[in-house]
Design a protein around this motif. Structure first.
Motif, PDB file in Angstrom:
ATOM      1  N   PRO A  54      38.312  -7.620  42.747  1.00 60.33           N
ATOM      2  CA  PRO A  54      38.267  -9.056  42.404  1.00 60.33           C
ATOM      3  C   PRO A  54      36.852  -9.644  42.524  1.00 60.33           C
ATOM      4  N   VAL A  55      36.074  -9.178  43.493  1.00 61.52           N
ATOM      5  CA  VAL A  55      34.702  -9.661  43.669  1.00 61.52           C
ATOM      6  C   VAL A  55      33.852  -9.223  42.477  1.00 61.52           C
ATOM      7  N   TYR A  56      34.015  -7.964  42.063  1.00 66.18           N
ATOM      8  CA  TYR A  56      33.266  -7.465  40.908  1.00 66.18           C
ATOM      9  C   TYR A  56      33.662  -8.203  39.636  1.00 66.18           C
ATOM     10  N   THR A  57      34.943  -8.502  39.499  1.00 70.30           N
ATOM     11  CA  THR A  57      35.418  -9.233  38.318  1.00 70.30           C
ATOM     12  C   THR A  57      34.813 -10.633  38.294  1.00 70.30           C
ATOM     13  N   LEU A  58      34.814 -11.293  39.445  1.00 66.62           N
ATOM     14  CA  LEU A  58      34.235 -12.638  39.524  1.00 66.62           C
ATOM     15  C   LEU A  58      32.744 -12.599  39.205  1.00 66.62           C
ATOM     16  N   ALA A  59      32.042 -11.623  39.767  1.00 63.64           N
ATOM     17  CA  ALA A  59      30.603 -11.493  39.507  1.00 63.64           C
ATOM     18  C   ALA A  59      30.337 -11.202  38.038  1.00 63.64           C
ATOM     19  N   ALA A  60      31.169 -10.393  37.435  1.00 65.31           N
ATOM     20  CA  ALA A  60      30.988 -10.069  36.017  1.00 65.31           C
ATOM     21  C   ALA A  60      31.221 -11.289  35.139  1.00 65.31           C
ATOM     22  N   ASN A  61      32.129 -12.172  35.546  1.00 63.64           N
ATOM     23  CA  ASN A  61      32.425 -13.368  34.757  1.00 63.64           C
ATOM     24  C   ASN A  61      31.422 -14.492  34.983  1.00 63.64           C
ATOM     25  N   LEU A  62      30.712 -14.461  36.093  1.00 59.62           N
ATOM     26  CA  LEU A  62      29.793 -15.560  36.422  1.00 59.62           C
ATOM     27  C   LEU A  62      28.326 -15.106  36.437  1.00 59.62           C
ATOM     28  N   TRP A  63      27.991 -14.003  35.826  1.00 59.04           N
ATOM     29  CA  TRP A  63      26.629 -13.467  35.836  1.00 59.04           C
ATOM     30  C   TRP A  63      25.614 -14.454  35.263  1.00 59.04           C
ATOM     31  N   TYR A  64      26.038 -15.250  34.295  1.00 58.10           N
ATOM     32  CA  TYR A  64      25.126 -16.180  33.623  1.00 58.10           C
ATOM     33  C   TYR A  64      24.674 -17.313  34.543  1.00 58.10           C
ATOM     34  N   LEU A  65      25.352 -17.521  35.656  1.00 56.75           N
ATOM     35  CA  LEU A  65      24.941 -18.579  36.588  1.00 56.75           C
ATOM     36  C   LEU A  65      23.732 -18.168  37.431  1.00 56.75           C
ATOM     37  N   VAL A  66      23.487 -16.883  37.580  1.00 55.68           N
ATOM     38  CA  VAL A  66      22.375 -16.412  38.408  1.00 55.68           C
ATOM     39  C   VAL A  66      21.035 -16.924  37.880  1.00 55.68           C
ATOM     40  N   PRO A  67      20.707 -16.746  36.578  1.00 55.30           N
ATOM     41  CA  PRO A  67      19.428 -17.301  36.101  1.00 55.30           C
ATOM     42  C   PRO A  67      19.352 -18.819  36.254  1.00 55.30           C
ATOM     43  N   LEU A  68      20.469 -19.503  36.048  1.00 53.66           N
ATOM     44  CA  LEU A  68      20.492 -20.958  36.195  1.00 53.66           C
ATOM     45  C   LEU A  68      20.156 -21.365  37.623  1.00 53.66           C
ATOM     46  N   VAL A  69      20.735 -20.674  38.593  1.00 50.99           N
ATOM     47  CA  VAL A  69      20.463 -20.973  40.001  1.00 50.99           C
ATOM     48  C   VAL A  69      19.002 -20.692  40.334  1.00 50.99           C
TER      49      VAL A  69
END
Length: 129
Positions: free
Chosen positions: A5-20
């Motif tokens: 579940p953690v990997y799935t969440l990270a895979a779905n929210l990867w685009y937030l990393v550059p924004l942060v």
């Protein structure tokens, strides 16, 4: 322990990393100043007749005590216009003869050089005065 579940969440929210990572840069005074200068440059290029106005940006001139930087110079048949850009919000307090003005936003105060004095120095940069 199943971490899928953690990997799935990270895979779905990867685009937030550059924004942060970019948000602190976007909120910095340096970026706000550069963005304000960009907007003035863009406006001058789009809104002013190119056959009558010539835009020169980011001019550095020697002074008696170092150098001074001018954001925009517009040269036209109507005169030479020196534009100092400030991209700030909030309440601005300062008088014509005060060397430092104050920006008040929410409960914080920030001081900055009076842009009128700054432009006056630009006008004297090439002279003996």
């Amino acid at each position: 322990m199943d971490l899928s579940p953690v990997y799935t969440l990270a895979a779905n929210l990867w685009y937030l990393v550059p924004l942060v990572l970019v948000m602190p840069l976007i909120r910095s005074p340096w970026f706000k100043g550069k963005f304000g200068e960009f907007l003035v440059n863009l406006s001058a290029r789009w809104l002013l007749d190119k056959s009558r106005y010539h835009l020169i940006k980011n001019v550095t001139l020697p002074t008696n005590d170092g150098t001074t930087q001018i954001d925009h110079v517009l040269v036209s048949e109507f005169g030479v216009f020196v534009v100092e850009t400030k991209n700030i919000k909030g309440w601005i307090f300062g008088g014509l003869k005060q060397r430092v003005w104050t920006q008040k936003i929410y409960r914080s105060n920030h001081k900055f050089q009076n842009p009128l004095h700054q432009n006056y120095k630009h006008g004297l940069a090439g002279s003996d005065g």
